[in-house]
Design an enzyme around this catalytic site. Structure first.
Site, PDB file in Angstrom:
ATOM      1  CB  SER A 115      -0.934   0.008   1.213  1.00  0.00           C
ATOM      2  OG  SER A 115      -0.173  -0.023   2.411  1.00  0.00           O
ATOM      3  CB  CYS A 116       4.347   1.915   0.742  1.00  0.00           C
ATOM      4  SG  CYS A 116       5.612   3.195   0.777  1.00  0.00           S
ATOM      5  CG  ASP A 117       1.123   6.177  -2.962  1.00  0.00           C
ATOM      6  OD1 ASP A 117       0.522   5.180  -3.407  1.00  0.00           O
ATOM      7  OD2 ASP A 117       0.539   7.198  -2.548  1.00  0.00           O
TER       8      ASP A 117
END
Length: 115
Positions: free
Chosen positions: A9-11
């Site tokens: 979920s980390c950009d």
């Protein structure tokens, strides 16, 4: 083989994957939430970069700890290690392990030397 440690979920982790793919750099992806982190790998990371570099005090996980735990992690390296092992998302991300070095975070030219 390079290993990229991150969370799905980390950009910034997604951007790191795209950058590695665009450069044709082979890597294995290790999701810290799903795959966890073992003590030996963490010890190696600390040896390569230092605990201060790895501990993400701006993360949601860090903010979710009570003040006693945060202070203990600041004051006691062993307590910080235990917290990171219990909550691997306390590591700054992404982490690219080349086998010889560990690149913490991602700047635009971090992966240029890997071509």
């Amino acid at each position: 083989m390079n290993t990229l440690y991150g969370i799905k979920s980390c950009d910034t982790c997604r951007k790191a994957r795209k950058a590695l793919d665009a450069r044709g750099i082979a890597y294995r992806y290790h999701d810290l939430r799903e795959d966890g982190l073992d003590a030996g790998t963490l010890a190696r990371f600390i040896d390569l970069t230092g605990l201060e570099t790895l501990l993400n005090t701006r993360s949601t996980t860090w903010r979710g700890l009570d003040e006693t735990e945060r202070q203990a992690a600041r004051d006691d390296a062993e307590r910080a290690r235990a917290l990171i092992l219990a909550h691997p998302t306390l590591l700054k991300r992404p982490l690219l392990d080349t086998g010889e070095t560990l690149i913490v975070g991602r700047a635009r030219d971090d992966y240029a030397s890997l071509d």
